[in-house]
Design a protein around this motif. Sequence first.
Motif, PDB file in Angstrom:
ATOM      1  N   THR A 102       2.014   3.791  -6.206  1.00 35.70           N
ATOM      2  CA  THR A 102       3.174   3.575  -5.324  1.00 35.70           C
ATOM      3  C   THR A 102       4.468   3.834  -6.101  1.00 35.70           C
ATOM      4  O   THR A 102       5.400   4.451  -5.582  1.00 35.70           O
ATOM      5  N   ASP A 169       1.493   4.878   2.269  1.00 32.33           N
ATOM      6  CA  ASP A 169       1.076   4.112   1.097  1.00 32.33           C
ATOM      7  C   ASP A 169      -0.175   3.278   1.380  1.00 32.33           C
ATOM      8  O   ASP A 169      -0.304   2.683   2.438  1.00 32.33           O
ATOM      9  N   ASP A 170      -1.060   3.255   0.395  1.00 26.47           N
ATOM     10  CA  ASP A 170      -2.272   2.437   0.490  1.00 26.47           C
ATOM     11  C   ASP A 170      -3.154   2.818   1.663  1.00 26.47           C
ATOM     12  O   ASP A 170      -3.720   1.960   2.341  1.00 26.47           O
ATOM     13  N   THR A 209      -1.040   7.635  -0.952  1.00 31.02           N
ATOM     14  CA  THR A 209      -1.610   6.894  -2.077  1.00 31.02           C
ATOM     15  C   THR A 209      -2.796   6.081  -1.560  1.00 31.02           C
ATOM     16  O   THR A 209      -2.767   5.589  -0.437  1.00 31.02           O
TER      17      THR A 209
HETATM   18 MG   LIG Z   1       0.317   0.837  -4.250  1.00 33.96          MG
END
Ligand SMILES: [Mg+2]
Length: 251
Positions: A102, A169-170, A209
């Motif tokens: 991140t 993200d994630d 990510t």
């Molecule tokens: Mg992260």
Amino acid sequence: MPDVDLTDKQAAVDYLKKKAEPLHDEWRKENAMHNFNRVYRKSLWTGNQPVKFTFADWKTDKQADKKQAAEIGNRAWTLAKMIAGGQNMNVYFSGDPGTGKTSLALAMVDKIRNESGKTALFVSTDALAELYDRRFDDKATQNRLYELIDLMQGNRQLKIDPVDVLVLDDFGTEGGMRTDTKSQVRVDMQKGLFSVADARFGKFTTIVTTNNKTSELQEMYNEKLLSRLITRNPEHRLTFNGMVDVRASMI
Ligand SMILES: [Mg+2]
Ligand SMILES: Nc1ncnc2c1ncn2[C@@H]1O[C@H](COP(=O)(O)OP(=O)(O)OP(=O)(O)O)[C@@H](O)[C@H]1O
């Protein structure tokens, strides 16, 4: 007195144009910054907490293998430079928790903001799943979800352009956290993300990510979505495996 013959119309126009140039440059920069902030403040953060990170914050000595940390930082820097220069691509950061995925995605956004007039949006996929969960609870949640979808994929009727750079993200956490086994992500979210990925593919930049391997994502997500979102280009894939969990070493 200006060093120009003001009775010569063309010379006078050229003179005034030249004089205004630095001012125009400043306006352009200010305008770009204003435009960036207008979009970026709509970002969806985990726990509503915006995070900042720049390449200057990236410390190689946080990692046991400093060389690997330097190399991964340099690769992210190069990709950010290419994106700021006008290339669109999908970028894929995968690896264990706390290894800096991140952070480097945010550093890329920061560099792109400084070097181009591009817009950006950060979306925590897990927080997005929560919006899907609660979308029928109240109008505000529903509107927030629709606002994000419009920014991610654009909305012609409302004259909203897709953001130039999207950080998802994630990605995959929303599937993995629900049960012990990797379960399919809810259908409405898959459909929503599919149309986002389809609208962006080849035209805009999306940085994903994830903690998951591609094979794990394949258990959670439809392959048509993955093929539009997860790049196979090795130059655009950064693997953080084998790196130290910096988060754990901070407590
Ligand atoms: Mg992260
Ligand atoms: N090389 C580094 N230099 C400075 N700080 C770092 C570095 N790597 C990680 N950190 C810090 O460690 C913390 C965790 O990093 P980050 O959130 O980027 O990890 P992550 O790989 O995204 O983890 P997760 O998979 O759990 O989301 C952050 O506070 C980040 O600022």
